[in-house]
Design an enzyme around this catalytic site. Structure first.
Site, mmCIF file in Angstrom:
data_model
loop_
_atom_site.group_PDB
_atom_site.id
_atom_site.type_symbol
_atom_site.label_atom_id
_atom_site.label_comp_id
_atom_site.label_asym_id
_atom_site.label_seq_id
_atom_site.Cartn_x
_atom_site.Cartn_y
_atom_site.Cartn_z
ATOM 1 N N HIS A 115 0.986 -1.252 0.012
ATOM 2 C CA HIS A 115 0.013 0.032 0.114
ATOM 3 C C HIS A 115 0.888 1.261 -0.042
ATOM 4 O O HIS A 115 2.012 1.328 0.757
ATOM 5 C CB HIS A 115 -0.775 0.228 1.168
ATOM 6 C CG HIS A 115 -2.014 1.139 1.048
ATOM 7 N ND1 HIS A 115 -1.722 2.224 1.389
ATOM 8 C CD2 HIS A 115 -3.202 0.965 0.630
ATOM 9 C CE1 HIS A 115 -2.865 3.040 0.968
ATOM 10 N NE2 HIS A 115 -3.722 2.041 0.567
ATOM 11 N N GLU B 253 -3.806 2.262 -7.145
ATOM 12 C CA GLU B 253 -4.275 3.595 -6.154
ATOM 13 C C GLU B 253 -3.581 4.654 -6.433
ATOM 14 O O GLU B 253 -2.384 4.475 -6.000
ATOM 15 C CB GLU B 253 -4.225 2.894 -4.768
ATOM 16 C CG GLU B 253 -4.849 1.918 -4.366
ATOM 17 C CD GLU B 253 -5.290 1.585 -3.086
ATOM 18 O OE1 GLU B 253 -6.491 1.897 -2.648
ATOM 19 O OE2 GLU B 253 -4.367 1.780 -2.297
HETATM 20 P P1 13P Z 1 -9.675 6.084 0.379
HETATM 21 O O1 13P Z 1 -10.611 5.331 -0.149
HETATM 22 O O2 13P Z 1 -9.985 6.578 1.662
HETATM 23 O O3 13P Z 1 -9.309 7.343 -0.516
HETATM 24 O O4 13P Z 1 -8.539 5.103 0.458
HETATM 25 C C1 13P Z 1 -8.166 4.363 -0.631
HETATM 26 C C2 13P Z 1 -7.187 3.363 -0.067
HETATM 27 O O5 13P Z 1 -6.316 3.788 0.345
HETATM 28 C C3 13P Z 1 -7.493 2.032 0.025
HETATM 29 O O6 13P Z 1 -6.472 1.277 0.166
#
Ligand code: 13P
Length: 253
Positions: free
Chosen positions: A96, A168
């Site tokens: 992450h 992401e």
């Molecule tokens: P948000 O949905 O709060 O933007 O976070 C995304 C995330 O980092 C999921 O791993």
């Protein structure tokens, strides 16, 4: 090939055991019988066991947010893949962006964690994505390619069915600023092609999730994109109602 959409809740450092149990009690009735979507909850490590017990008998799976690549030993504060399996995990998030930026995780660490999970029968959700600075410098695809290459090192086509990738964009995480469906699709299409080159036709089974401010009012448009196979949801996964709404839009997409 059709991939079953996967919706994963990343609770990050939120919720006590009691709060995790309360979430399950509110959430499970809302998604009972929801067909055509796979749902995963990733609570903090302290709530894994209790949440696993609360999910038993449901179709909702349990995930960790991190793992150590070693099997056991003198690694204070760390948790091994077999320990996650022991409390009922089926998945674990690795790489992450918060772990990469705040705790210095590199692609080589992420790949070692993914291999440890697969060797233990768990499914890694391998995260990647560019920063705002990288996007503005027109480096999005090259950054994503390098992260994919490094974070999937040592994985083979035989692992593809158990592998999940999450794109992401860092600038969309926790900011309320979502990638437009078209912007996300561009990167998802690129990732899909990379997986095909790396794993051949086996790569078709790998689900590529979008993460970054996904919520009930934008999930359906994102999930309608051909190469977006689900979501990794932070803030909007903390309340049973909003995460159930996201899961329902995936079932419809
Ligand atoms: P948000 O949905 O709060 O933007 O976070 C995304 C995330 O980092 C999921 O791993």
């Amino acid at each position: 090939m059709s991939r079953i959409p996967l919706l994963a809740a990343n609770w990050k450092m939120h919720k006590t055991v009691a709060e995790a149990r309360a979430f399950a009690a509110g959430f499970l009735p809302q998604v009972a019988g929801l067909a055509g979507v796979e749902i995963v909850l990733a609570p903090p490590a302290t709530a894994l066991q209790a949440l696993g017990e609360a999910l038993a008998g449901s179709a909702v799976a349990l995930s960790a947010q991190n793992v150590n690549a070693e099997a056991s030993g003198a690694f204070t504060g760390e948790v091994a893949a077999a320990m996650l399996a022991d409390v009922g995990c089926r998945y674990a998030i690795v790489g992450h962006s918060e772990r990469r930026t705040l705790y210095g995780e590199r692609d080589t660490d992420v790949a070692a964690k993914a291999r440890a999970l697969l060797a233990t029968g768990l499914r890694p959700i391998v995260c990647l994505g560019e920063t705002l600075e990288e996007r503005e410098a027109d480096r999005t695809l090259s950054v994503c390619e390098a992260q994919l290459d490094g974070s999937l090192a040592g994985l083979e086509a035989g692992h593809a069915e158990d592998l999940v990738v999450a794109y992401e964009p860092v600038w969309a995480i926790g900011t309320g600023r979502t990638a437009t469906p078209e912007t996300a699709q561009e990167v998802h299409g690129f990732i899909r092609r990379f997986l095909g080159q790396r794993f051949g036709s086996a790569g078709d089974s790998i689900r590529v999730l979008y993460g970054g401010s996904m919520k009930p009012d934008n999930a359906a448009d994102l999930l309608a994109q051909p190469d977006i196979d689900g979501g990794l949801v932070g803030g909007a996964s903390l309340e049973p109602e909003s995460f159930a709404m996201v899961c329902r839009s995936a079932a419809k997409a």
